[in-house]
Scaffold this active site. Sequence first.
Site: not given
Length: 240
Positions: A86, A113, A155, A170
């Site tokens: 994160p 963590e 992809r 896209d």
Amino acid sequence: MRIDIVTIFPEYLDPLRGALLGRAIERGLLNLDVHDLRRWTYDVHKGVDDSPYGGGPGMVMKPQVWGEALDEVCAGEPPRLVVPTPAGRPFTQAMAHEYATESRLVFACGRYEGIDQRVIDDASTRMRVDEVSIGDYVLVGGEVAVMVMVEAVARLLPGVLGNPLSAEQDSFSDGLLEGPSYTRPEVWRDRAVPEVLRSGNHKAIDRWRRDQAIERTFARRPDLLAALPPESLDKHDRAL
Ligand SMILES: Oc1ccccc1-c1ccno1
């Protein structure tokens, strides 16, 4: 492209072997190896974590175990090591394109963590290491983030998508969000497909689609509009 993933939950990555990516693997467009981190543990309990120095909640993944694992998995041609966290740099379509040019990617799935920082610092002396976030929220582990990134990258590999134009058109490919899409029937629950899309006038259709993309981007992601090079919006675009 060769992709290696190190995780304490190898089965979590099984869906990557299905459908589109499974066919890419069968066709030799992609080599995918998933490794159980516990292979490199050295105690009877196969421990992979310990309490954090300095106190605080949760556990930190042990440097010895990760160090041994990455020494073995990253041996040979130095890969690009991607560590989902994160606290990482935001993963974008541009990064997906950049990763798709690499010959080797290794993904390290942290839990708890996170992984002892010295593992990343040590690996950085031998290979390029990216700490990457897939969004501003917290997951239980890196496996879901790795699945997102592997699908976004795979992809883009030549031959994986049936129609290469799909990747070229896209969302984000021109810095904008894609506009709305429609298919048959022409009218559904009294809602008709926009007439321009049924007109056969491809210049008008292209113009309409770009207008829709700019309006949607303005409404939902004004940050993307602000990041566009000034020359990429013409006078008509600016008048919207
Ligand atoms: O929340 C996380 C926990 C472990 C590994 C990665 C993540 C994460 C959250 C957002 N992007 O990655």
